[in-house]
Design a protein around this motif. Sequence first.
Motif, PDB file in Angstrom:
ATOM      1  N   TYR A  10       0.832  -1.204   0.000  1.00  0.00           N
ATOM      2  CA  TYR A  10       0.000   0.000   0.000  1.00  0.00           C
ATOM      3  C   TYR A  10       0.865   1.251   0.000  1.00  0.00           C
ATOM      4  O   TYR A  10       1.916   1.304   0.643  1.00  0.00           O
ATOM      5  CB  TYR A  10      -0.891  -0.016   1.241  1.00  0.00           C
ATOM      6  N   CYS A  11       0.421   2.249  -0.735  1.00  0.00           N
ATOM      7  CA  CYS A  11       1.095   3.547  -0.758  1.00  0.00           C
ATOM      8  C   CYS A  11       0.030   4.632  -0.601  1.00  0.00           C
ATOM      9  O   CYS A  11      -0.849   4.779  -1.462  1.00  0.00           O
ATOM     10  CB  CYS A  11       1.865   3.734  -2.069  1.00  0.00           C
ATOM     11  N   GLN A  12       0.100   5.381   0.478  1.00  0.00           N
ATOM     12  CA  GLN A  12      -0.894   6.414   0.748  1.00  0.00           C
ATOM     13  C   GLN A  12      -0.851   7.517  -0.300  1.00  0.00           C
ATOM     14  O   GLN A  12      -1.884   8.056  -0.709  1.00  0.00           O
ATOM     15  CB  GLN A  12      -0.659   7.014   2.139  1.00  0.00           C
ATOM     16  N   THR A  13       0.341   7.845  -0.778  1.00  0.00           N
ATOM     17  CA  THR A  13       0.476   8.896  -1.792  1.00  0.00           C
ATOM     18  C   THR A  13      -0.232   8.494  -3.080  1.00  0.00           C
ATOM     19  O   THR A  13      -0.928   9.300  -3.710  1.00  0.00           O
ATOM     20  CB  THR A  13       1.962   9.175  -2.078  1.00  0.00           C
ATOM     21  N   CYS A  14      -0.069   7.229  -3.467  1.00  0.00           N
ATOM     22  CA  CYS A  14      -0.743   6.724  -4.669  1.00  0.00           C
ATOM     23  C   CYS A  14      -2.261   6.753  -4.500  1.00  0.00           C
ATOM     24  O   CYS A  14      -3.001   7.133  -5.415  1.00  0.00           O
ATOM     25  CB  CYS A  14      -0.305   5.292  -4.972  1.00  0.00           C
ATOM     26  N   GLY A  37       9.678   5.990  -8.643  1.00  0.00           N
ATOM     27  CA  GLY A  37      10.898   5.720  -7.884  1.00  0.00           C
ATOM     28  C   GLY A  37      10.747   5.928  -6.392  1.00  0.00           C
ATOM     29  O   GLY A  37      11.579   5.458  -5.608  1.00  0.00           O
ATOM     30  N   GLU A  38       9.694   6.638  -5.975  1.00  0.00           N
ATOM     31  CA  GLU A  38       9.475   6.922  -4.560  1.00  0.00           C
ATOM     32  C   GLU A  38       8.309   6.127  -3.975  1.00  0.00           C
ATOM     33  O   GLU A  38       8.038   6.217  -2.777  1.00  0.00           O
ATOM     34  CB  GLU A  38       9.187   8.414  -4.370  1.00  0.00           C
ATOM     35  N   CYS A  39       7.630   5.359  -4.806  1.00  0.00           N
ATOM     36  CA  CYS A  39       6.439   4.631  -4.362  1.00  0.00           C
ATOM     37  C   CYS A  39       6.799   3.577  -3.314  1.00  0.00           C
ATOM     38  O   CYS A  39       7.806   2.878  -3.439  1.00  0.00           O
ATOM     39  CB  CYS A  39       5.758   3.963  -5.556  1.00  0.00           C
ATOM     40  N   ASN A  40       5.967   3.484  -2.283  1.00  0.00           N
ATOM     41  CA  ASN A  40       6.218   2.521  -1.207  1.00  0.00           C
ATOM     42  C   ASN A  40       5.937   1.084  -1.618  1.00  0.00           C
ATOM     43  O   ASN A  40       6.484   0.150  -1.028  1.00  0.00           O
ATOM     44  CB  ASN A  40       5.348   2.853   0.017  1.00  0.00           C
ATOM     45  N   VAL A  41       5.083   0.896  -2.599  1.00  0.00           N
ATOM     46  CA  VAL A  41       4.696  -0.462  -2.991  1.00  0.00           C
ATOM     47  C   VAL A  41       5.882  -1.179  -3.637  1.00  0.00           C
ATOM     48  O   VAL A  41       6.408  -0.745  -4.659  1.00  0.00           O
ATOM     49  CB  VAL A  41       3.504  -0.445  -3.971  1.00  0.00           C
ATOM     50  N   ASN A  42       6.312  -2.255  -3.010  1.00  0.00           N
ATOM     51  CA  ASN A  42       7.409  -3.053  -3.567  1.00  0.00           C
ATOM     52  C   ASN A  42       7.065  -4.540  -3.592  1.00  0.00           C
ATOM     53  O   ASN A  42       7.935  -5.390  -3.747  1.00  0.00           O
ATOM     54  CB  ASN A  42       8.699  -2.828  -2.776  1.00  0.00           C
ATOM     55  N   TYR A  43       5.776  -4.833  -3.399  1.00  0.00           N
ATOM     56  CA  TYR A  43       5.313  -6.220  -3.429  1.00  0.00           C
ATOM     57  C   TYR A  43       3.897  -6.236  -3.979  1.00  0.00           C
ATOM     58  O   TYR A  43       3.043  -5.460  -3.543  1.00  0.00           O
ATOM     59  CB  TYR A  43       5.341  -6.817  -2.018  1.00  0.00           C
ATOM     60  N   THR A  44       3.641  -7.115  -4.931  1.00  0.00           N
ATOM     61  CA  THR A  44       2.327  -7.148  -5.571  1.00  0.00           C
ATOM     62  C   THR A  44       1.671  -8.521  -5.511  1.00  0.00           C
ATOM     63  O   THR A  44       0.642  -8.738  -6.135  1.00  0.00           O
ATOM     64  CB  THR A  44       2.450  -6.730  -7.051  1.00  0.00           C
ATOM     65  N   GLY A  45       2.253  -9.441  -4.776  1.00  0.00           N
ATOM     66  CA  GLY A  45       1.689 -10.784  -4.702  1.00  0.00           C
ATOM     67  C   GLY A  45       0.611 -10.907  -3.643  1.00  0.00           C
ATOM     68  O   GLY A  45       0.082  -9.915  -3.129  1.00  0.00           O
ATOM     69  N   ASN A  46       0.313 -12.149  -3.287  1.00  0.00           N
ATOM     70  CA  ASN A  46      -0.665 -12.434  -2.243  1.00  0.00           C
ATOM     71  C   ASN A  46      -0.116 -11.991  -0.889  1.00  0.00           C
ATOM     72  O   ASN A  46       1.050 -12.242  -0.586  1.00  0.00           O
ATOM     73  CB  ASN A  46      -0.954 -13.942  -2.233  1.00  0.00           C
TER      74      ASN A  46
END
Length: 202
Positions: A10-14, A37-46
């Motif tokens: 999750y990224c609050q800014t997004c 490049g600044e987005c907190n999301v670095n995982y998209t799996g389950n």
Amino acid sequence: MLDFSVNFLYCQTCTSAKARLGEDKPEFDSWFEGHFGECNVNYTGNPGGMEVAVAEDLWDRSVDRHGFRYTTILSDGYAKTFKRLSEMEVYGPDVKIEKEECVNHVAKRMKTALLKLATAGKKCGVVLGGQGYGKLTGTTIKTLANCYDNAIRSNRGNLEGMREAVFATFFHAISTDEDPHHTHCPEGATSWCFYQRALAKG
């Protein structure tokens, strides 16, 4: 702390930008190019696989970054992480990863199991819980879980002693004056078992 890794779904800014610009709008796509490049999301799996992904990162980079190998994982009962690390064979087939269980989580699982037992019994018409002598009350469940915890901690490295201590707790708990079961309890005047203390004192 030697190393750590944190995964974010999750990224609050997004989220704020999506609400302001519209997720499917070109304006958001343009904005996200600069934010990527600044987005907190670095995982998209389950979500259930986040722990596994973190472990993969830590184990995979341990030699290059720190010059040593992790050979033991402290588990909280989640078996998928250990299974995945064993399958990866990060350090080759000759280096096996070992698993150690967290005692706190083991005792917690005992408490959870007893609570479920009391609830399930009630649904079947067998009242284990409730108040009163001999009932599987919340206090009794907490005491049993604590004794289970202590039996494990006080017999570290001694599987037979651990087993005996666990059974001592169980049989002590179901004992009555008319039907005592204290043969597994430690003997002597300093025993935690009142029955064995009484026998020792004559």
